[in-house]
Design a protein around this motif. Structure first.
Motif, PDB file in Angstrom:
ATOM      1  N   GLU A 117      48.152  39.867  45.080  1.00 44.19           N
ATOM      2  CA  GLU A 117      47.752  40.701  43.947  1.00 44.19           C
ATOM      3  C   GLU A 117      48.355  40.219  42.632  1.00 44.19           C
ATOM      4  O   GLU A 117      48.059  40.764  41.592  1.00 44.19           O
ATOM      5  CB  GLU A 117      48.210  42.151  44.184  1.00 44.19           C
ATOM      6  N   ARG A 118      49.185  39.224  42.671  1.00 46.34           N
ATOM      7  CA  ARG A 118      49.922  38.820  41.471  1.00 46.34           C
ATOM      8  C   ARG A 118      49.268  37.692  40.700  1.00 46.34           C
ATOM      9  O   ARG A 118      49.931  36.962  39.978  1.00 46.34           O
ATOM     10  CB  ARG A 118      51.343  38.435  41.864  1.00 46.34           C
ATOM     11  N   PHE A 119      47.964  37.535  40.842  1.00 45.57           N
ATOM     12  CA  PHE A 119      47.230  36.495  40.141  1.00 45.57           C
ATOM     13  C   PHE A 119      46.061  37.103  39.378  1.00 45.57           C
ATOM     14  O   PHE A 119      45.517  38.133  39.760  1.00 45.57           O
ATOM     15  CB  PHE A 119      46.669  35.458  41.116  1.00 45.57           C
ATOM     16  N   ALA A 120      45.676  36.414  38.311  1.00 47.47           N
ATOM     17  CA  ALA A 120      44.422  36.713  37.621  1.00 47.47           C
ATOM     18  C   ALA A 120      43.374  35.800  38.237  1.00 47.47           C
ATOM     19  O   ALA A 120      43.635  34.621  38.465  1.00 47.47           O
ATOM     20  CB  ALA A 120      44.571  36.440  36.127  1.00 47.47           C
ATOM     21  N   HIS A 121      42.219  36.331  38.545  1.00 44.76           N
ATOM     22  CA  HIS A 121      41.174  35.571  39.230  1.00 44.76           C
ATOM     23  C   HIS A 121      39.971  35.362  38.325  1.00 44.76           C
ATOM     24  O   HIS A 121      39.711  36.154  37.423  1.00 44.76           O
ATOM     25  CB  HIS A 121      40.740  36.310  40.500  1.00 44.76           C
ATOM     26  N   TYR A 122      39.218  34.293  38.590  1.00 44.54           N
ATOM     27  CA  TYR A 122      37.988  34.001  37.855  1.00 44.54           C
ATOM     28  C   TYR A 122      36.813  34.722  38.510  1.00 44.54           C
ATOM     29  O   TYR A 122      36.585  34.592  39.706  1.00 44.54           O
ATOM     30  CB  TYR A 122      37.701  32.504  37.830  1.00 44.54           C
ATOM     31  N   VAL A 123      36.080  35.483  37.679  1.00 42.88           N
ATOM     32  CA  VAL A 123      34.909  36.233  38.124  1.00 42.88           C
ATOM     33  C   VAL A 123      33.845  36.094  37.044  1.00 42.88           C
ATOM     34  O   VAL A 123      34.167  35.984  35.865  1.00 42.88           O
ATOM     35  CB  VAL A 123      35.254  37.732  38.317  1.00 42.88           C
ATOM     36  N   GLN A 124      32.563  36.119  37.419  1.00 39.87           N
ATOM     37  CA  GLN A 124      31.485  36.075  36.435  1.00 39.87           C
ATOM     38  C   GLN A 124      31.600  37.265  35.487  1.00 39.87           C
ATOM     39  O   GLN A 124      31.828  38.402  35.923  1.00 39.87           O
ATOM     40  CB  GLN A 124      30.126  36.103  37.123  1.00 39.87           C
ATOM     41  N   LYS A 125      31.433  37.006  34.188  1.00 37.85           N
ATOM     42  CA  LYS A 125      31.595  38.060  33.180  1.00 37.85           C
ATOM     43  C   LYS A 125      30.676  39.250  33.413  1.00 37.85           C
ATOM     44  O   LYS A 125      31.092  40.397  33.257  1.00 37.85           O
ATOM     45  CB  LYS A 125      31.363  37.488  31.784  1.00 37.85           C
ATOM     46  N   ASP A 126      29.420  38.994  33.772  1.00 33.86           N
ATOM     47  CA  ASP A 126      28.499  40.107  33.981  1.00 33.86           C
ATOM     48  C   ASP A 126      28.926  40.978  35.159  1.00 33.86           C
ATOM     49  O   ASP A 126      28.696  42.188  35.164  1.00 33.86           O
ATOM     50  CB  ASP A 126      27.067  39.618  34.147  1.00 33.86           C
ATOM     51  N   LYS A 127      29.584  40.391  36.143  1.00 36.65           N
ATOM     52  CA  LYS A 127      30.063  41.153  37.298  1.00 36.65           C
ATOM     53  C   LYS A 127      31.240  42.047  36.900  1.00 36.65           C
ATOM     54  O   LYS A 127      31.370  43.167  37.392  1.00 36.65           O
ATOM     55  CB  LYS A 127      30.490  40.228  38.439  1.00 36.65           C
ATOM     56  N   ILE A 128      32.086  41.545  35.999  1.00 40.24           N
ATOM     57  CA  ILE A 128      33.222  42.345  35.530  1.00 40.24           C
ATOM     58  C   ILE A 128      32.712  43.558  34.763  1.00 40.24           C
ATOM     59  O   ILE A 128      33.198  44.678  34.943  1.00 40.24           O
ATOM     60  CB  ILE A 128      34.169  41.504  34.660  1.00 40.24           C
ATOM     61  N   MET A 129      31.712  43.340  33.907  1.00 38.46           N
ATOM     62  CA  MET A 129      31.153  44.439  33.126  1.00 38.46           C
ATOM     63  C   MET A 129      30.523  45.486  34.035  1.00 38.46           C
ATOM     64  O   MET A 129      30.732  46.680  33.846  1.00 38.46           O
ATOM     65  CB  MET A 129      30.116  43.895  32.139  1.00 38.46           C
ATOM     66  N   ALA A 130      29.781  45.041  35.041  1.00 39.11           N
ATOM     67  CA  ALA A 130      29.164  45.976  35.981  1.00 39.11           C
ATOM     68  C   ALA A 130      30.236  46.765  36.738  1.00 39.11           C
ATOM     69  O   ALA A 130      30.094  47.969  36.938  1.00 39.11           O
ATOM     70  CB  ALA A 130      28.262  45.231  36.961  1.00 39.11           C
ATOM     71  N   SER A 131      31.307  46.094  37.108  1.00 40.40           N
ATOM     72  CA  SER A 131      32.393  46.764  37.819  1.00 40.40           C
ATOM     73  C   SER A 131      33.051  47.817  36.940  1.00 40.40           C
ATOM     74  O   SER A 131      33.398  48.897  37.409  1.00 40.40           O
ATOM     75  CB  SER A 131      33.427  45.747  38.289  1.00 40.40           C
ATOM     76  N   LYS A 133      45.732  39.180  31.648  1.00 41.06           N
ATOM     77  CA  LYS A 133      46.583  38.349  30.792  1.00 41.06           C
ATOM     78  C   LYS A 133      48.058  38.445  31.184  1.00 41.06           C
ATOM     79  O   LYS A 133      48.856  37.617  30.786  1.00 41.06           O
ATOM     80  CB  LYS A 133      46.407  38.741  29.329  1.00 41.06           C
ATOM     81  N   LYS A 134      48.399  39.439  31.973  1.00 41.52           N
ATOM     82  CA  LYS A 134      49.784  39.632  32.399  1.00 41.52           C
ATOM     83  C   LYS A 134      50.140  38.836  33.653  1.00 41.52           C
ATOM     84  O   LYS A 134      51.278  38.880  34.104  1.00 41.52           O
ATOM     85  CB  LYS A 134      50.045  41.112  32.675  1.00 41.52           C
ATOM     86  N   TYR A 135      49.155  38.111  34.219  1.00 39.50           N
ATOM     87  CA  TYR A 135      49.376  37.423  35.485  1.00 39.50           C
ATOM     88  C   TYR A 135      48.974  35.957  35.377  1.00 39.50           C
ATOM     89  O   TYR A 135      48.081  35.610  34.618  1.00 39.50           O
ATOM     90  CB  TYR A 135      48.552  38.092  36.594  1.00 39.50           C
ATOM     91  N   PRO A 136      49.607  35.097  36.164  1.00 41.57           N
ATOM     92  CA  PRO A 136      49.180  33.683  36.176  1.00 41.57           C
ATOM     93  C   PRO A 136      47.820  33.564  36.872  1.00 41.57           C
ATOM     94  O   PRO A 136      47.443  34.406  37.683  1.00 41.57           O
ATOM     95  CB  PRO A 136      50.272  32.992  36.999  1.00 41.57           C
ATOM     96  N   VAL A 137      47.089  32.514  36.534  1.00 44.48           N
ATOM     97  CA  VAL A 137      45.768  32.283  37.121  1.00 44.48           C
ATOM     98  C   VAL A 137      45.917  31.850  38.575  1.00 44.48           C
ATOM     99  O   VAL A 137      46.784  31.043  38.914  1.00 44.48           O
ATOM    100  CB  VAL A 137      45.000  31.214  36.309  1.00 44.48           C
ATOM    101  N   CYS A 138      45.064  32.385  39.414  1.00 46.17           N
ATOM    102  CA  CYS A 138      45.036  32.025  40.838  1.00 46.17           C
ATOM    103  C   CYS A 138      44.804  30.521  40.956  1.00 46.17           C
ATOM    104  O   CYS A 138      43.826  30.006  40.406  1.00 46.17           O
ATOM    105  CB  CYS A 138      43.909  32.794  41.521  1.00 46.17           C
ATOM    106  N   PRO A 139      45.672  29.793  41.645  1.00 45.35           N
ATOM    107  CA  PRO A 139      45.513  28.344  41.750  1.00 45.35           C
ATOM    108  C   PRO A 139      44.191  27.931  42.400  1.00 45.35           C
ATOM    109  O   PRO A 139      43.574  26.946  41.990  1.00 45.35           O
ATOM    110  CB  PRO A 139      46.693  27.895  42.609  1.00 45.35           C
ATOM    111  N   MET A 140      43.725  28.675  43.391  1.00 44.76           N
ATOM    112  CA  MET A 140      42.486  28.319  44.054  1.00 44.76           C
ATOM    113  C   MET A 140      41.289  28.549  43.119  1.00 44.76           C
ATOM    114  O   MET A 140      40.386  27.716  43.036  1.00 44.76           O
ATOM    115  CB  MET A 140      42.306  29.128  45.339  1.00 44.76           C
TER     116      MET A 140
END
Length: 91
Positions: free
Chosen positions: A30-44, A66-73
């Motif tokens: 849970e301690r990472f920021a993950h990449y997600v499609q922008k439209d999916k974030i808005m819908a969520s 912004k408070k978390y490091p980016v998920c390496p994967m």
């Protein structure tokens, strides 16, 4: 001679799709920021549906990424997408 087995191809069935494991915990994953499609974030944000990150994590976003490091994967997958799959490094 009769059998107790049902005839093949004559019945109906139900296709059950697995329910995604939505994470609400505060473990290491849970301690990472993950990449997600922008439209999916808005819908969520509008209807509370889970999103799927590039790395496959499924969750309902609720924290400031912004408070978390980016998920390496996620980062590795995103960078490979930017290159369009080329090995020469051109974008």
């Amino acid at each position: 001679m009769s059998t107790l087995e049902p005839e093949r191809g004559t019945g109906t069935g139900t296709l059950v799709e697995p329910t995604p494991q939505v994470s609400h915990g505060d473990g290491d994953h849970e301690r990472f920021a993950h990449y997600v499609q922008k439209d999916k974030i808005m819908a969520s944000a509008l209807d509370g549906t889970p999103v799927v990150a590039l790395c496959g994590k499924v969750w309902v976003p609720g924290r400031d990424p912004k408070k978390y490091p980016v998920c390496p994967m996620c980062k590795e997958i995103y960078e490979s997408m930017e290159n369009g799959g080329d090995d020469n490094g051109e974008k």
